[in-house]
Motif scaffolding. Structure first.
Motif, PDB file in Angstrom:
ATOM      1  N   LYS A   7       0.299   5.742   1.239  1.00 13.95           N
ATOM      2  CA  LYS A   7       1.079   6.984   1.333  1.00 13.95           C
ATOM      3  C   LYS A   7       0.433   7.932   2.334  1.00 13.95           C
ATOM      4  O   LYS A   7       1.112   8.490   3.199  1.00 13.95           O
ATOM      5  N   ASN A  10       0.862   6.726   5.880  1.00 15.72           N
ATOM      6  CA  ASN A  10       2.208   6.969   6.380  1.00 15.72           C
ATOM      7  C   ASN A  10       2.375   8.401   6.871  1.00 15.72           C
ATOM      8  O   ASN A  10       3.124   8.669   7.801  1.00 15.72           O
ATOM      9  N   TYR A  11       1.687   9.333   6.255  1.00 14.49           N
ATOM     10  CA  TYR A  11       1.770  10.729   6.650  1.00 14.49           C
ATOM     11  C   TYR A  11       0.838  11.074   7.805  1.00 14.49           C
ATOM     12  O   TYR A  11       0.834  12.203   8.278  1.00 14.49           O
TER      13      TYR A  11
END
Length: 57
Positions: A7, A10-11
């Motif tokens: 996560k 991805n950011y």
């Protein structure tokens, strides 16, 4: 070695800048799934691999 969750990777969170300085492990559900490395480190590893292949001949 730096570790990020999938996560967070991805950011972004500076993963590219970090991977230029050191390998970054990306985890998914708490398990390591990939390592991101710089292009220079990848080229170095390929050169080592090519040298090893030449030694086996």
């Amino acid at each position: 070695m730096k570790t990020l969750s999938a996560k967070d990777a991805n950011y972004g969170f500076g993963m590219i800048d970090t991977a230029c300085a050191e390998p970054v492990t990306v985890e998914k559900h708490g398990r390591p799934v990939v390592v991101v490395i710089s292009v220079e480190e990848y080229a170095r590893l390929l050169a080592i691999k090519a040298g090893m292949a030449g030694e086996k001949s």
